[in-house]
Enzyme design. Structure first.
Site, PDB file in Angstrom:
ATOM      1  N   TRP A 194       7.148   5.824  34.876  1.00  0.00           N
ATOM      2  CA  TRP A 194       5.958   4.988  35.028  1.00  0.00           C
ATOM      3  C   TRP A 194       6.357   3.582  35.476  1.00  0.00           C
ATOM      4  O   TRP A 194       5.659   2.943  36.265  1.00  0.00           O
ATOM      5  CB  TRP A 194       5.203   4.916  33.700  1.00  0.00           C
ATOM      6  CG  TRP A 194       4.009   4.001  33.718  1.00  0.00           C
ATOM      7  CD1 TRP A 194       2.724   4.330  34.041  1.00  0.00           C
ATOM      8  CD2 TRP A 194       3.977   2.601  33.390  1.00  0.00           C
ATOM      9  NE1 TRP A 194       1.905   3.227  33.939  1.00  0.00           N
ATOM     10  CE2 TRP A 194       2.650   2.151  33.538  1.00  0.00           C
ATOM     11  CE3 TRP A 194       4.946   1.695  32.985  1.00  0.00           C
ATOM     12  CZ2 TRP A 194       2.272   0.836  33.303  1.00  0.00           C
ATOM     13  CZ3 TRP A 194       4.574   0.362  32.752  1.00  0.00           C
ATOM     14  CH2 TRP A 194       3.247  -0.038  32.903  1.00  0.00           C
ATOM     15  N   HIS A 195       7.497   3.103  34.969  1.00  0.00           N
ATOM     16  CA  HIS A 195       7.921   1.742  35.286  1.00  0.00           C
ATOM     17  C   HIS A 195       8.375   1.591  36.739  1.00  0.00           C
ATOM     18  O   HIS A 195       8.277   0.501  37.304  1.00  0.00           O
ATOM     19  CB  HIS A 195       9.051   1.304  34.354  1.00  0.00           C
ATOM     20  CG  HIS A 195       8.586   0.922  32.986  1.00  0.00           C
ATOM     21  ND1 HIS A 195       8.444   1.830  31.960  1.00  0.00           N
ATOM     22  CD2 HIS A 195       8.220  -0.274  32.470  1.00  0.00           C
ATOM     23  CE1 HIS A 195       8.023   1.206  30.878  1.00  0.00           C
ATOM     24  NE2 HIS A 195       7.868  -0.065  31.160  1.00  0.00           N
ATOM     25  N   GLY A 196       8.890   2.641  37.320  1.00  0.00           N
ATOM     26  CA  GLY A 196       9.340   2.505  38.693  1.00  0.00           C
ATOM     27  C   GLY A 196       9.839   3.817  39.267  1.00  0.00           C
ATOM     28  O   GLY A 196      10.306   4.700  38.544  1.00  0.00           O
TER      29      GLY A 196
END
Length: 487
Positions: free
Chosen positions: A324-326
């Site tokens: 989700w973060h990257g």
């Protein structure tokens, strides 16, 4: 380019003044227009992406609520989820998936015919997508009634203070607030401005100055000393906290001035005594989102083997949380490491509890706190590094700290710091970290922020002016974007 801190200081008061001047029935229109302008300041055409998901989710919510059968309800929910996840997949993960397919095909001597796409990632895409998904999920669960006012629903997704970096809100907390008439309240306005001031202080003075150092080190790893790299690892922990929590404070403060309350997103995360405790204190709106919509359903599905069902759910949840973060393997590794740590803590909960009873609390608690902080700093190496190669290079260089220190102690000739940051700048960064932790300690023990509200005007305004002066004097020469804007 997106708003920086100073442009926001012009935009926010204009919108706020107009908000209180206008009659209540026109305020949602003002906030929606302001939110559109705020988002379009980055890349105007990307407003169409938001418009697409808003329209889909608005009608999906109504259809889910009115569905005659559970099968039909699931079908409408699936349409909503596919639309939202599809947008994420295309704009955030398409090239990541395609690059991995290309690499895999190359191992067999094949060529991947699928072309890469050149496009910018819409700011805050993961945040407002998750917020939109929580709306239809809550309706499908019967926890919330569909919002019939299209403009109010659009505002729920686009509310400009928290549009691009959260906190991720639930419909139960936010939508009813847009229907309520907000009166001007001096005390509430001052509380909101005070929270914003603290947020700007953390961003401009602490986060941006630390970023000057960490960016220089991670951008030129192969010319750094081991000590410079290790300092960057620790500085990044405080940089990302001050940067992200600063945005949250500014968002919550700006919303509070107008009478809206956003959820709290941080609760002194560096006081955590375990990784599990850390995720109860860090980015709490994301943690609860994953807990409610992914972790808990996965555990329930594995109810025949709860113990290993929890481990499975933890690994899946934190692997996806990392992604989700990257769209990079470094983020996946970051998430997997936290999943492993959480699984270990779950499986050893009883034995650790027995150990805590044998070791004095004044030893056990600080030891757990220190180990948790070191682990989090370790995992953030992968979060910050530009590639897996850079992350492993940092790990290989860490043991060199002891050699450099011993050489310096014996010969006093080899500098332990290079020219990445002058000694005065390094001292300032160290002072800012100490100042932050001192303020946190005092607030946790004596509630200094709450007590400031009750002090005489001379004391309050002295603190405010001193904070502004420090911001003016120690502001970083380089303005850095909020880290979580890229997510």
């Amino acid at each position: 380019m997106l708003f920086n801190s100073f442009e926001f200081l012009v935009f926010f008061p204009v919108v706020t003044v107009l908000f209180f001047i206008l009659p209540h029935r026109f305020r949602w229109q003002l906030l929606l227009a302001a939110s559109c302008f705020f988002y379009m300041f980055f890349k105007p055409e990307y407003i169409l992406i938001l418009a697409f998901t808003i329209v889909v989710d608005y009608y999906a919510g109504i259809l889910i609520e009115s569905a005659a059968t559970s099968k039909l309800k699931k079908r409408y929910l699936m349409i909503s989820l596919v639309a939202n996840i599809g947008v994420l997949a295309v704009f955030k993960y398409y090239n990541f998936i395609n690059d991995n397919i290309t690499g895999l095909a190359g191992l067999f001597g094949w060529t991947n015919p699928i072309p890469a796409l050149t496009m910018l990632l819409p700011v805050g895409l993961s945040f407002h997508t998750f917020q939109a998904m929580s709306y239809t999920l809550e309706i499908a669960r019967g926890n919330y009634r569909a919002e019939k006012h299209f403009g109010i629903y659009a505002l729920y997704v686009m509310f400009y203070p928290q549009l691009v970096a959260g906190p991720i809100e639930r419909p139960q907390n936010m939508i009813h607030q847009f229907h309520e008439k907000k009166e001007f309240c001096y005390t509430r306005v001052v509380d909101g401005l005070r929270l914003m001031l603290w947020g700007f202080f953390k961003k401009i003075v602490i986060a941006d100055n630390l970023a000057t150092y960490t960016d220089s080190v991670y951008g030129n790893l192969h010319v750094q000393t081991s000590i410079a790299i290790v300092i960057a690892v620790f500085f990044f922990a405080f940089q990302i906290y001050c940067d992200f929590s600063a945005y949250t404070d500014i968002a919550r403060g700006a919303a509070r001035v107008m009478g809206f309350e956003l959820v709290k997103n941080f609760n002194y995360p560096f006081r955590s005594r375990s990784v599990t405790d850390f995720w109860r204190r860090w980015h709490m709106s994301l943690t609860t989102w994953f807990n409610d919509y992914l972790f808990t359903p996965l555990v329930i599905r594995n109810r025949d083997s709860i113990k290993w069902g929890v481990v499975f759910a933890l690994m899946v949840t934190f692997s996806l949380s990392g992604l989700w973060h990257g769209a990079a393997w470094t983020y996946v590794v970051f998430g997997v490491m936290h999943g492993i740590a959480m699984s270990y803590e779950f499986l050893t909960k009883k034995s650790r509890k027995r150990l805590s009873k044998k070791v004095p609390a004044f030893i056990y608690n600080p030891m757990c706190q220190a180990l948790t902080f070191l682990f989090v700093c370790f995992t953030w190496i992968f979060f910050r590094a530009g590639s897996m190669q850079d992350a492993f290079y940092v790990l290989r260089r860490i043991p060199g700290v002891f050699t450099e220190l011993s050489n310096f102690a014996v010969t006093n000739s080899k500098p332990i710091f290079d020219g990445t940051l002058n000694r005065l700048g390094l001292i300032y960064c160290g002072m800012f970290v100490i100042l932050l932790e001192t303020i946190h300690y005092l607030d946790n023990k004596f509630q200094i922020f709450s007590r400031l509200r009750t002090q005489r005007a001379l004391v309050r305004w002295s603190v405010y002016y001193l904070t502004v002066l420090v911001m003016m004097f120690f502001a970083s020469a380089t303005a850095h974007k909020f880290i979580y804007f890229q997510f």
